[in-house]
Design a protein around this motif. Structure first.
Motif, short mmCIF file in Angstrom:
data_model
loop_
_atom_site.label_atom_id
_atom_site.label_comp_id
_atom_site.label_asym_id
_atom_site.label_seq_id
_atom_site.Cartn_x
_atom_site.Cartn_y
_atom_site.Cartn_z
N LEU A 15 0.83 -1.20 0.00
CA LEU A 15 0.00 0.00 0.00
C LEU A 15 0.87 1.26 0.00
O LEU A 15 0.51 2.27 -0.62
CB LEU A 15 -0.92 0.01 1.23
N ARG A 16 1.98 1.22 0.69
CA ARG A 16 2.85 2.39 0.82
C ARG A 16 3.81 2.55 -0.37
O ARG A 16 4.03 3.64 -0.85
CB ARG A 16 3.65 2.29 2.12
N ASP A 75 3.92 0.34 -3.31
CA ASP A 75 3.50 -0.26 -4.58
C ASP A 75 4.59 -1.21 -5.08
O ASP A 75 5.11 -1.10 -6.19
CB ASP A 75 3.22 0.82 -5.63
#
Length: 198
Positions: free
Chosen positions: A190-191, A193
């Motif tokens: 999420l942070r 990719d």
């Protein structure tokens, strides 16, 4: 006439501690060698530098890489000897007092706290995934679970119920470890990719 029951040796715990200690020590040694190389030649790339995302150099050269005033891997070189020695002693039949297990657990409590902080710094601040660091994470996390549950089984916290629950939960360590890895992987994705940069 009552029969004396000899306590079982925690062979699985012992073997894991030896394995984790060797893997963790090798990761620390590899990072230390990379740090020496960079000190000799600041332009040199670390052996685990594969991309902007997957690398060790950014971590080694950052303030987070020398939290206590010296390179973090030196902590690993010293600390990972302990589980190897304890594991070998357990295989040899040694039994330790409850105070010893409490101190041993405190060492792993520090390790897991430090690793969680390093994970957060790596993902949220440095935006990198250090391969040797991840190897360290991969053995610290299950080792913390194993040592915590074993310490409870040894009666450091009084109560037969506590010992029974700890003994039952020991079988769930692989699943608990997998869950922790999944959480880290999801946060990293999420942070950073990660999949999009492969």
């Amino acid at each position: 006439m009552s029969e004396t029951v000899t306590p079982r040796r925690p062979v699985v715990v012992a073997v894991w501690l030896i394995f984790a200690g060797i893997v963790g020590w090798w990761a620390a040694f590899s990072l230390t060698m990379d740090k020496f190389q960079q000190l000799a030649d600041p332009s040199a790339a670390a052996s685990c530098d594969f991309s902007v995302l997957v690398q060790c150099s950014a971590n080694l050269q950052s303030p987070q890489g020398s939290v206590f005033g010296f390179p973090n891997p030196i902590i690993g070189l010293a600390a990972w000897v302990a589980p190897i020695v304890v594991g070998m002693a357990l295989l040899a039949g040694a039994r330790f007092a409850r105070w010893f297990w409490a101190l041993f657990w405190l060492g792993f409590a520090f390790a897991i706290t430090f690793v969680i902080w390093l994970i957060s710094q790596s993902i949220f601040v440095l935006a990198t995934l250090c391969p040797w660091c991840m190897v360290t994470w991969s053995v610290v996390i299950p080792s913390f679970f194993v040592v915590t549950l074993h310490v409870l089984r040894e009666g450091v916290v009084p109560g037969e119920r506590v010992r029974h629950i700890a003994d039952r939960l020991m079988h769930w360590v692989p699943l608990m470890t997998l869950a922790a890895f999944v959480v880290i992987a999801v946060i990293a994705q999420l942070r950073l990719d990660v999949l999009g940069q492969i």
